[in-house]
Design an enzyme around this catalytic site. Structure first.
Site, PDB file in Angstrom:
ATOM      1  N   HIS A  57       0.830  -1.199   0.000  1.00 19.08           N
ATOM      2  CA  HIS A  57       0.000   0.000   0.000  1.00 19.08           C
ATOM      3  C   HIS A  57       0.864   1.248   0.000  1.00 19.08           C
ATOM      4  O   HIS A  57       2.088   1.173   0.170  1.00 19.08           O
ATOM      5  CB  HIS A  57      -0.935   0.022   1.219  1.00 19.08           C
ATOM      6  CG  HIS A  57      -2.076  -0.946   1.116  1.00 19.08           C
ATOM      7  ND1 HIS A  57      -1.939  -2.279   1.428  1.00 19.08           N
ATOM      8  CD2 HIS A  57      -3.372  -0.778   0.729  1.00 19.08           C
ATOM      9  CE1 HIS A  57      -3.091  -2.897   1.240  1.00 19.08           C
ATOM     10  NE2 HIS A  57      -3.981  -2.000   0.817  1.00 19.08           N
ATOM     11  N   LYS A  87      -0.433   4.873   4.588  1.00 11.53           N
ATOM     12  CA  LYS A  87      -1.335   3.934   5.277  1.00 11.53           C
ATOM     13  C   LYS A  87      -0.817   3.683   6.688  1.00 11.53           C
ATOM     14  O   LYS A  87       0.361   3.389   6.892  1.00 11.53           O
ATOM     15  CB  LYS A  87      -1.432   2.619   4.508  1.00 11.53           C
ATOM     16  CG  LYS A  87      -2.437   1.646   5.114  1.00 11.53           C
ATOM     17  CD  LYS A  87      -2.699   0.464   4.189  1.00 11.53           C
ATOM     18  CE  LYS A  87      -3.653  -0.547   4.822  1.00 11.53           C
ATOM     19  NZ  LYS A  87      -4.969   0.040   5.145  1.00 11.53           N
TER      20      LYS A  87
END
Length: 270
Positions: A164, A168
């Site tokens: 990600h 995040k």
């Protein structure tokens, strides 16, 4: 008039964030549903349509501390929440008590928080969808992972790799944890081991590895590794629009479901 026969009224928490503004735009371009209220810690008093770049829609951004009163005054049917775990833990029970259905896409929720939300849903006779991923493609990914685990059995080592963007906050991702839980349902409660370092011979665990960098939207790969062969099941998200579309679909779906229950995205797609 029932929600099935009129325009569904949807509110958002975190309406001015990246996901929030995308959901505002999608709601205003989807037949049968509209934006009834918006909440955030910033841009309070501004028109959420202007914040989202689509022009004035006569829905001001409200302070989240006014959640209960604004939800009631705006006659909201469903609240969409893609924020952070502490905010969802505080706001979801308030919305349920106000008689509002819930769509929750926040990741990193503890089992205790999930239980509290489920209790609020049941006690206040509303319905909720809680999912770590609202992508339709991920729904298919989960089904493929389950089928692979069921057929390959315990003779294959299992590794999960997720990647990600660098902003995040939680790791492993909620989608990766849901994937591991699906595998555990088929193969038993195998231990989840996050990363490896030093002397660490492999056992029967599920290996979990998290990558964070750049603007990666979300990649998930499951490797089933046997002797002389390897099977990989992979999903790659190229745009957050896939999560937005699924969330709006779920919002339209949940208002007509049996109350007092928490559903998953797999129920929406069934």
């Amino acid at each position: 008039m029932s929600a099935e026969n009129r325009e569904i009224r949807a509110a958002l928490v975190g309406a001015c964030g990246r996901m929030g503004t995308m959901i505002v735009r999608r709601l205003m371009n989807t037949e049968g549903i509209t934006v009834s209220a918006a909440f955030d810690l910033v841009n309070v008093g501004k028109d959420v349509g202007e914040v989202a770049g689509i022009g004035k829609i006569d829905v001001p951004v409200s302070d989240v501390k006014d959640l209960a009163s604004v939800l009631k005054e705006s006659k909201t049917d469903v609240l969409i929440d893609f924020t952070v775990a502490p905010a969802t833990a505080a706001n979801a029970p308030v919305a349920a008590k106000a008689g509002v259905n819930l769509i929750i896409g926040t990741t990193g929720l503890s089992d205790e928080v999930k239980a509290d939300i489920a209790k609020a849903v049941e006690e206040n006779n509303v319905a909720a969808v809680i999912s770590t991923n609202y992508s339709i493609g991920v729904g298919v990914f989960f089904k493929l992972v389950r089928e692979a685990a069921k057929n390959l059995g315990l003779d294959y080592d299992v590794e999960i790799i997720e990647a990600h963007h660098n902003q995040k906050k939680d790791a492993p991702s909620g989608t990766a944890m849901t994937t591991a839980e699906i595998i555990q349902e088929e193969l038993g409660k195998k231990e989840i081991v996050c990363g490896r370092e030093g002397v660490c011979p492999r056992g029967k665990e599920i290996g979990m590895h998290s990558i964070r960098g750049g603007d990666i939207v979300g990649d998930h790969t499951v490797m089933f590794i046997g002797n002389s062969e390897r099977i990989e099941v992979r999903h790659q998200a190229h745009s957050r629009e896939i999560f937005v579309g699924g969330a709006v679909m779920a919002a339209k779906w949940v208002v007509s479901q049996k109350k007092g229950k928490v559903y998953a995205m797999t129920d929406v797609l069934a």
